[in-house]
Design a protein around this motif. Structure first.
Motif, PDB file in Angstrom:
ATOM      1  N   ASP A 162      35.849  37.641  35.044  1.00 45.43           N
ATOM      2  CA  ASP A 162      35.249  36.305  35.167  1.00 45.43           C
ATOM      3  C   ASP A 162      35.107  35.881  36.629  1.00 45.43           C
ATOM      4  OD1 ASP A 162      35.050  36.281  32.478  1.00 45.43           O
ATOM      5  OD2 ASP A 162      36.692  34.873  32.121  1.00 45.43           O
ATOM      6  N   LEU A 163      36.102  36.208  37.448  1.00 45.53           N
ATOM      7  CA  LEU A 163      36.003  35.801  38.860  1.00 45.53           C
ATOM      8  C   LEU A 163      34.889  36.550  39.589  1.00 45.53           C
ATOM      9  CD1 LEU A 163      39.635  35.189  40.169  1.00 45.53           C
ATOM     10  CD2 LEU A 163      38.030  33.613  39.076  1.00 45.53           C
ATOM     11  N   LYS A 164      34.561  37.724  39.071  1.00 47.53           N
ATOM     12  CA  LYS A 164      33.466  38.486  39.707  1.00 47.53           C
ATOM     13  C   LYS A 164      32.125  37.789  39.550  1.00 47.53           C
ATOM     14  CE  LYS A 164      35.240  43.159  39.929  1.00 47.53           C
ATOM     15  NZ  LYS A 164      35.412  44.442  39.250  1.00 47.53           N
ATOM     16  N   VAL A 194      42.720  39.952  43.363  1.00 48.45           N
ATOM     17  CA  VAL A 194      41.989  38.666  43.370  1.00 48.45           C
ATOM     18  C   VAL A 194      41.396  38.432  44.752  1.00 48.45           C
ATOM     19  CG1 VAL A 194      42.297  36.147  43.250  1.00 48.45           C
ATOM     20  CG2 VAL A 194      43.323  37.626  41.498  1.00 48.45           C
ATOM     21  N   ILE A 195      42.172  38.728  45.787  1.00 55.98           N
ATOM     22  CA  ILE A 195      41.677  38.547  47.160  1.00 55.98           C
ATOM     23  C   ILE A 195      40.449  39.436  47.398  1.00 55.98           C
ATOM     24  CG2 ILE A 195      42.239  38.989  49.598  1.00 55.98           C
ATOM     25  CD1 ILE A 195      45.128  38.018  48.896  1.00 55.98           C
ATOM     26  N   ALA A 196      40.532  40.667  46.903  1.00 53.87           N
ATOM     27  CA  ALA A 196      39.383  41.579  47.081  1.00 53.87           C
ATOM     28  C   ALA A 196      38.135  41.002  46.403  1.00 53.87           C
ATOM     29  CB  ALA A 196      39.723  42.959  46.527  1.00 53.87           C
ATOM     30  N   VAL A 197      38.316  40.409  45.222  1.00 59.43           N
ATOM     31  CA  VAL A 197      37.170  39.816  44.519  1.00 59.43           C
ATOM     32  C   VAL A 197      36.637  38.606  45.299  1.00 59.43           C
ATOM     33  CG1 VAL A 197      36.436  38.634  42.409  1.00 59.43           C
ATOM     34  CG2 VAL A 197      37.872  40.669  42.256  1.00 59.43           C
ATOM     35  N   LEU A 198      37.532  37.816  45.842  1.00 57.32           N
ATOM     36  CA  LEU A 198      37.083  36.664  46.642  1.00 57.32           C
ATOM     37  C   LEU A 198      36.280  37.146  47.845  1.00 57.32           C
ATOM     38  CD1 LEU A 198      40.391  34.559  46.602  1.00 57.32           C
ATOM     39  CD2 LEU A 198      38.228  33.902  45.528  1.00 57.32           C
ATOM     40  N   GLN A 199      36.741  38.234  48.444  1.00 59.92           N
ATOM     41  CA  GLN A 199      36.025  38.759  49.617  1.00 59.92           C
ATOM     42  C   GLN A 199      34.655  39.312  49.218  1.00 59.92           C
ATOM     43  OE1 GLN A 199      39.173  41.384  50.864  1.00 59.92           O
ATOM     44  NE2 GLN A 199      39.833  40.004  52.508  1.00 59.92           N
ATOM     45  N   GLN A 200      34.624  39.982  48.053  1.00 61.34           N
ATOM     46  CA  GLN A 200      33.332  40.545  47.596  1.00 61.34           C
ATOM     47  C   GLN A 200      32.327  39.448  47.258  1.00 61.34           C
ATOM     48  OE1 GLN A 200      34.525  42.842  44.194  1.00 61.34           O
ATOM     49  NE2 GLN A 200      35.768  44.195  45.492  1.00 61.34           N
ATOM     50  N   THR A 201      32.808  38.424  46.551  1.00 57.88           N
ATOM     51  CA  THR A 201      31.876  37.406  46.055  1.00 57.88           C
ATOM     52  C   THR A 201      31.539  36.371  47.126  1.00 57.88           C
ATOM     53  OG1 THR A 201      33.697  36.023  45.281  1.00 57.88           O
ATOM     54  CG2 THR A 201      32.743  37.554  43.678  1.00 57.88           C
ATOM     55  N   ALA A 230      45.007  34.059  54.861  1.00 57.53           N
ATOM     56  CA  ALA A 230      44.824  34.988  55.979  1.00 57.53           C
ATOM     57  C   ALA A 230      43.679  35.975  55.723  1.00 57.53           C
ATOM     58  CB  ALA A 230      46.123  35.746  56.229  1.00 57.53           C
ATOM     59  N   SER A 231      43.185  36.007  54.476  1.00 56.18           N
ATOM     60  CA  SER A 231      42.219  37.062  54.111  1.00 56.18           C
ATOM     61  C   SER A 231      40.795  36.583  53.917  1.00 56.18           C
ATOM     62  CB  SER A 231      42.657  37.735  52.795  1.00 56.18           C
ATOM     63  OG  SER A 231      44.000  38.087  52.840  1.00 56.18           O
ATOM     64  N   VAL A 232      40.598  35.267  53.947  1.00 61.83           N
ATOM     65  CA  VAL A 232      39.251  34.746  53.648  1.00 61.83           C
ATOM     66  C   VAL A 232      38.795  33.828  54.782  1.00 61.83           C
ATOM     67  CG1 VAL A 232      39.531  34.882  51.135  1.00 61.83           C
ATOM     68  CG2 VAL A 232      40.238  32.807  52.340  1.00 61.83           C
ATOM     69  N   PRO A 233      37.486  33.623  54.909  1.00 61.74           N
ATOM     70  CA  PRO A 233      37.016  32.786  56.017  1.00 61.74           C
ATOM     71  C   PRO A 233      37.340  31.302  55.875  1.00 61.74           C
ATOM     72  CG  PRO A 233      35.150  33.760  54.797  1.00 61.74           C
ATOM     73  CD  PRO A 233      36.389  34.304  54.188  1.00 61.74           C
ATOM     74  N   GLU A 234      37.431  30.845  54.618  1.00 59.19           N
ATOM     75  CA  GLU A 234      37.685  29.414  54.385  1.00 59.19           C
ATOM     76  C   GLU A 234      38.559  29.244  53.154  1.00 59.19           C
ATOM     77  OE1 GLU A 234      33.708  26.900  55.714  1.00 59.19           O
ATOM     78  OE2 GLU A 234      33.924  27.553  53.646  1.00 59.19           O
TER      79      GLU A 234
END
Ligand code: LMR
Length: 394
Positions: A162-164, A194-201, A230-234
Motif C-alpha cells: 500500500d505504501l508503494k 519502509v524507509i526504502a519505500v519512502l525514498q523510492q516514492t 536522517a534518510s529523507v529530504p523532508e
C-alpha cells in the motif's frame, strides 16, 4: 444562527470515560483512555514533575508571553530527546504546541497550507482522532494495511504494497513507536524497508511519537524516528509529553519540521509560528517549562528516567502476566501476542459485540475495536480480565 449546527459524533475514546464513571458496579475495570495508572489505579504526578514545580514556584518571576514557538530551550531539549543528533540542528524548525494532538493538528495544517491536494496515508487502524482531524480539515486520507487480524501482528506485506502507491506530494503518517491502537510494531529491518519505500516514492513521512519510553526504552523508542529523519529530504515529527512526563492536562507537545536543505528551515519556522498565531497564538508554557527543567538538570532527569522505566516495566509485567494467564485458561498460545506488543495498548482482536459483552456482563471497559489500555490493569485484575475474556468465548 446556532440552530443550524448538527450534532457531532461522540469521540469513541472519551465517551468510554463517561460510561465507566457512571457504572455503579464494584470491580469494574477501565481499559479505555490512554492514561497510565499505577497499581492503586492512580495516575500520579511524576516525582521529577513535582520537584520541578516546587523549584518553578520558588524561582519564576514572570508569566509574560514567551514566543510563538514557545521557549526555544524547550524546543532544544525536546529535539535532543526525540531526534538526538540524527540530523543537524540547523535543519530543524520547531514549535511548542498544546499537547501531541496540537502538534498533529498543526502538522496537518502545514501540509494543507503547502499542498492542499496532498493525500495523507494513515495506518488501518490508527488513532481515531487522526482521522477525525483530517476529516475536519477536509484533507484526503488513504488507509494503508497495518494490522493482521489473524496474528494480531503487523501485516507487513500489505503495508509495503500500500505504501508503494504513495507519490511525491503525499504524506505517510507513521507511529514512531508503540502503535496506537494496536500495540503491534515494526522491527528495525521492517523500518528499513519502509524507509526504502519512502525514498523510492518520494512521499513525505510524518511521524507521531506520543509514547517514547513506554515500549523498549527512551532511546530505543526513538530509533526509528531518528533513522527516518536522517534518510529523507523532508519530514514532520509530532511529539507528545503527555504520557512520558505524565502531564496530560498541561498540554505539552512539540512539532518539528525537518528539511535536509537547511535553507528551508527559516521558511518552515515562519510557517509553524504563523500557524500557532492563527490557531491559539502562544502555546501553553507550564508543562513545557517543567519538561525543559527536567531534561536540563542531571538529578531531575535521572529521577524522571528511573520513574519512566518503572512505568514501562510495570506495563511489560502486566503484559506477561496476562498472556500467561490466558494461556493457562485457554490451553493455547493464541494470546501470546499480548506479550509481544509494546506500549500502552494492545488490540485484542475481537468483535464490537464481544467488547460490548465484556462491558455489560463483566464490567470491562475497552474501546470498541477491542483496544485495551494495559496500564488500566494491576496484578489483581489481570486474572479477572483473563477469565472474562475466556468466559465470553473470545
Ligand atoms: C488515547 O488514545 O486514549 C489517548 O491518546 C488519549 C486521547 O486523547 O485519545
Amino acid at each position: 444562527m446556532f440552530e443550524t449546527l448538527q450534532a457531532q459524533p461522540a469521540d469513541k475514546i472519551l465517551e468510554l470515560i463517561q460510561m465507566y464513571r457512571s457504572d455503579p458496579r464494584e470491580g469494574k475495570i477501565d481499559l479505555g483512555v490512554g492514561v497510565y495508572k499505577d497499581a492503586t489505579g492512580l495516575t500520579p504526578v511524576m516525582r521529577a514533575i513535582k520537584d520541578a514545580e516546587h523549584q518553578l514556584w520558588e524561582t519564576q518571576d514572570t508569566k509574560v508571553y514567551t514566543g510563538l514557538a514557545g521557549d526555544p530551550a524547550f524546543g532544544d531539549a525536546m529535539i535532543d530527546l526525540v531526534l538526538g543528533d540524527a540530523v543537524p540542528r540547523g535543519s530543524i524548525a520547531a514549535v511548542a504546541t498544546p499537547g501531541g494532538t496540537g502538534a498533529v493538528r498543526q502538522a496537518f495544517e502545514m501540509i494543507r497550507m503547502a499542498r492542499p491536494e496532498a493525500r495523507v496515508f494513515v495506518s488501518n487502524p490508527t488513532w481515531p482522532n487522526h482521522l477525525s482531524i483530517l476529516k475536519y480539515l477536509g484533507m484526503e486520507m488513504v488507509p494503508y494495511r497495518y494490522f493482521d487480524e489473524a496474528t494480531c501482528g503487523v501485516d507487513f506485506d500489505g503495508l509495503i504494497a500500500d505504501l508503494k502507491t504513495a507519490q511525491k506530494g503525499d504524506v505517510v503518517l507513521l507511529h514512531g513507536c508503540c502503535h496506537n491502537p494496536t500495540g503491534a510494531n515494526l522491527n528495525a529491518a521492517q523500518w528499513d524497508e519502509v524507509i526504502a519505500v519512502l525514498q523510492q516514492t518520494g512521499a513525505t513521512p510524518m511521524i507521531d511519537i506520543a509514547y517514547q519510553g513506554f515500549g523498549e526504552g527512551l532511546v530505543e523508542d526513538a530509533a526509528a524516528t531518528r533513522k527516518v529523519v536522517a534518510s529523507v529530504p523532508e519530514c514532520l515529527v509530532a511529539a507528545s509529553c503527555s504520557k512520558n512526563f505524565g502531564i496530560y492536562r498541561e498540554r505539552t507537545g512539540l512539532l518539528m519540521a525537518i528539511s535536509a536543505d537547511q535553507s528551508a528551515t527559516a521558511l518552515n519556522q515562519g510557517a509553524l509560528a504563523y500557524l500557532n498565531r492563527q490557531n491559539f497564538s502562544f502555546p501553553p508554557d507550564h508543562g513545557a517549562r517543567l519538561v525543559t527543567m527536567i531534561l536540563n538538570d542531571e538529578a531531575l532527569r535521572a529521577d524522571w528516567q528511573d520513574e519512566l522505566e518503572e512505568v514501562r516495566l510495570s506495563m511489560l509485567g502486566l503484559r506477561t502476566q496476562l498472556a500467561a494467564e490466558l494461556q493457562r485458561l485457554s490451553g493455547s498460545d493464541r494470546f501470546g501476542f499480548l506479550a509481544q506488543h509494546r506500549g500502552m495498548f494492545s488490540r485484542l482482536g475481537t468483535t464490537p459485540e464481544m467488547v460490548a459483552k465484556l462491558r455489560t456482563e463483566h464490567g470491562v471497559y475497552m474501546v470498541g475495536d477491542s483496544r485495551m489500555n494495559i496500564a488500566g490493569l494491576n496484578a489483581e485484575t489481570v486474572p479477572v480480565l483473563a477469565k472474562a475474556i475466556i468466559d465470553c468465548g473470545i
